[in-house]
Design a protein around this motif. Sequence first.
Motif, PDB file in Angstrom:
ATOM      1  N   GLN A   1       0.813  -1.206   0.000  1.00 40.13           N
ATOM      2  CA  GLN A   1       0.000   0.000   0.000  1.00 40.13           C
ATOM      3  C   GLN A   1       0.850   1.261   0.000  1.00 40.13           C
ATOM      4  O   GLN A   1       0.475   2.274  -0.609  1.00 40.13           O
ATOM      5  N   MET A   2       1.996   1.220   0.652  1.00 43.81           N
ATOM      6  CA  MET A   2       2.845   2.402   0.778  1.00 43.81           C
ATOM      7  C   MET A   2       3.660   2.672  -0.491  1.00 43.81           C
ATOM      8  O   MET A   2       3.965   3.824  -0.788  1.00 43.81           O
ATOM      9  N   ARG A   3       3.995   1.630  -1.234  1.00 48.23           N
ATOM     10  CA  ARG A   3       4.919   1.782  -2.354  1.00 48.23           C
ATOM     11  C   ARG A   3       4.457   2.819  -3.384  1.00 48.23           C
ATOM     12  O   ARG A   3       5.259   3.682  -3.777  1.00 48.23           O
ATOM     13  N   PRO A   4       3.201   2.794  -3.868  1.00 49.37           N
ATOM     14  CA  PRO A   4       2.796   3.826  -4.847  1.00 49.37           C
ATOM     15  C   PRO A   4       2.880   5.241  -4.300  1.00 49.37           C
ATOM     16  O   PRO A   4       3.266   6.170  -5.028  1.00 49.37           O
ATOM     17  N   VAL A   5       2.520   5.421  -3.014  1.00 48.90           N
ATOM     18  CA  VAL A   5       2.571   6.754  -2.416  1.00 48.90           C
ATOM     19  C   VAL A   5       4.020   7.235  -2.323  1.00 48.90           C
ATOM     20  O   VAL A   5       4.335   8.380  -2.669  1.00 48.90           O
ATOM     21  N   VAL A   6       4.908   6.354  -1.882  1.00 45.07           N
ATOM     22  CA  VAL A   6       6.325   6.710  -1.766  1.00 45.07           C
ATOM     23  C   VAL A   6       6.905   7.044  -3.142  1.00 45.07           C
ATOM     24  O   VAL A   6       7.667   8.009  -3.301  1.00 45.07           O
ATOM     25  N   LEU A   7       6.515   6.273  -4.155  1.00 45.55           N
ATOM     26  CA  LEU A   7       7.029   6.507  -5.498  1.00 45.55           C
ATOM     27  C   LEU A   7       6.550   7.849  -6.039  1.00 45.55           C
ATOM     28  O   LEU A   7       7.323   8.585  -6.673  1.00 45.55           O
ATOM     29  N   ARG A   8       5.283   8.203  -5.790  1.00 44.75           N
ATOM     30  CA  ARG A   8       4.773   9.497  -6.261  1.00 44.75           C
ATOM     31  C   ARG A   8       5.501  10.646  -5.580  1.00 44.75           C
ATOM     32  O   ARG A   8       5.868  11.639  -6.229  1.00 44.75           O
ATOM     33  N   TYR A   9       5.715  10.524  -4.271  1.00 44.29           N
ATOM     34  CA  TYR A   9       6.447  11.566  -3.555  1.00 44.29           C
ATOM     35  C   TYR A   9       7.878  11.665  -4.086  1.00 44.29           C
ATOM     36  O   TYR A   9       8.402  12.766  -4.298  1.00 44.29           O
ATOM     37  N   ALA A  10       8.518  10.526  -4.303  1.00 45.69           N
ATOM     38  CA  ALA A  10       9.894  10.531  -4.790  1.00 45.69           C
ATOM     39  C   ALA A  10       9.978  11.147  -6.183  1.00 45.69           C
ATOM     40  O   ALA A  10      10.915  11.902  -6.489  1.00 45.69           O
ATOM     41  N   GLN A  11       9.017  10.856  -7.043  1.00 40.26           N
ATOM     42  CA  GLN A  11       8.997  11.459  -8.373  1.00 40.26           C
ATOM     43  C   GLN A  11       8.856  12.977  -8.290  1.00 40.26           C
ATOM     44  O   GLN A  11       9.523  13.713  -9.014  1.00 40.26           O
ATOM     45  N   SER A  12       7.966  13.432  -7.402  1.00 37.61           N
ATOM     46  CA  SER A  12       7.772  14.872  -7.246  1.00 37.61           C
ATOM     47  C   SER A  12       9.048  15.541  -6.749  1.00 37.61           C
ATOM     48  O   SER A  12       9.457  16.596  -7.267  1.00 37.61           O
ATOM     49  N   VAL A  13       9.687  14.942  -5.763  1.00 33.16           N
ATOM     50  CA  VAL A  13      10.932  15.508  -5.230  1.00 33.16           C
ATOM     51  C   VAL A  13      12.020  15.488  -6.292  1.00 33.16           C
ATOM     52  O   VAL A  13      12.761  16.461  -6.470  1.00 33.16           O
ATOM     53  N   GLY A  14      12.123  14.373  -7.038  1.00 36.12           N
ATOM     54  CA  GLY A  14      13.151  14.267  -8.064  1.00 36.12           C
ATOM     55  C   GLY A  14      12.982  15.298  -9.170  1.00 36.12           C
ATOM     56  O   GLY A  14      13.957  15.923  -9.609  1.00 36.12           O
ATOM     57  N   LYS A  15      11.747  15.501  -9.636  1.00 40.10           N
ATOM     58  CA  LYS A  15      11.503  16.499 -10.677  1.00 40.10           C
ATOM     59  C   LYS A  15      11.833  17.902 -10.177  1.00 40.10           C
ATOM     60  O   LYS A  15      12.397  18.721 -10.918  1.00 40.10           O
ATOM     61  N   ARG A  16      11.463  18.182  -8.918  1.00 36.47           N
ATOM     62  CA  ARG A  16      11.759  19.502  -8.366  1.00 36.47           C
ATOM     63  C   ARG A  16      13.268  19.723  -8.279  1.00 36.47           C
ATOM     64  O   ARG A  16      13.762  20.822  -8.580  1.00 36.47           O
ATOM     65  N   MET A  17      14.007  18.688  -7.907  1.00 43.23           N
ATOM     66  CA  MET A  17      15.459  18.810  -7.832  1.00 43.23           C
ATOM     67  C   MET A  17      16.070  19.049  -9.206  1.00 43.23           C
ATOM     68  O   MET A  17      16.986  19.873  -9.365  1.00 43.23           O
ATOM     69  N   LEU A  18      15.573  18.351 -10.227  1.00 43.18           N
ATOM     70  CA  LEU A  18      16.096  18.536 -11.573  1.00 43.18           C
ATOM     71  C   LEU A  18      15.794  19.938 -12.094  1.00 43.18           C
ATOM     72  O   LEU A  18      16.647  20.578 -12.722  1.00 43.18           O
ATOM     73  N   LEU A  19      14.578  20.421 -11.852  1.00 45.59           N
ATOM     74  CA  LEU A  19      14.219  21.773 -12.290  1.00 45.59           C
ATOM     75  C   LEU A  19      15.063  22.824 -11.576  1.00 45.59           C
ATOM     76  O   LEU A  19      15.548  23.780 -12.201  1.00 45.59           O
ATOM     77  N   ASN A  20      15.229  22.666 -10.267  1.00 45.80           N
ATOM     78  CA  ASN A  20      16.049  23.611  -9.509  1.00 45.80           C
ATOM     79  C   ASN A  20      17.489  23.609 -10.009  1.00 45.80           C
ATOM     80  O   ASN A  20      18.132  24.670 -10.131  1.00 45.80           O
TER      81      ASN A  20
END
Length: 234
Positions: free
Chosen positions: A36-55
């Motif tokens: 149950q946690m894996r999809p939520v963790v993956l979505r959060y990680a994707q959001s953080v990763g994209k923000r880091m790349l944009l920054n």
Amino acid sequence: MRGRLQVRLSKKRRRRLRAGAAFLAVCAFLVFALVQMRPVVLRYAQSVGKRMLLNAANAAVVEVLSEMQLDYEDIAHLSSDEEGRVTSVRIDAPAVNLLKSRISLAVADAVAKGESYHFAIPLGTFLGSEFTAGLGPRIPFSMQLTAHTVIEVESTFEAAGLNQVKHRVLLHITSTGRLILRGVTDAITAESSALVAETVIVGVTPDAFTNVIETPVSDVAGIINDYGAVAEAP
């Protein structure tokens, strides 16, 4: 004596069975929770990763442009005829390639500096309800991130007034990365654009022009080709 011994053995067996059942139940719960946690963790990680790349991309553009101190004339060269009218625009390929290379390296260095990135998810978010999202203690996670940047150059022309054209040189930055968590890996992409050069090219102003307003019952605007400019007598 045998009866008492058998009773004791049966009690021990029951205790072991109960302990084994409890252990299996805990394991099943943990597996269910992880699923149950894996999809939520993956979505959060994707959001953080994209923000880091944009920054990283935005910071790299600001840093490189500040260091190189490029003006419009360093990137684009205008050619004119004997009367001063612009006849062509040439992009300086070496200057643009150097700019692209330095920005790509700056993005890679910025991402590589962070050996691991950390984020936390509220416990209530895992329940999948909008009423519990963002509530409860925050569970920390960490991930690693890699990046590869591709930069494309676009030269655009846009009308800016009567016989005026705005010329822009844009960089389209596409950063492709891969985030790695415990047991999870996924590819992410972040896109951004940056304006590196801009100018307004002014042409010859006509002596006369005609403004034709078309009405629903008239198609005059589709017929008129002569806009009223009178050529000078030789």
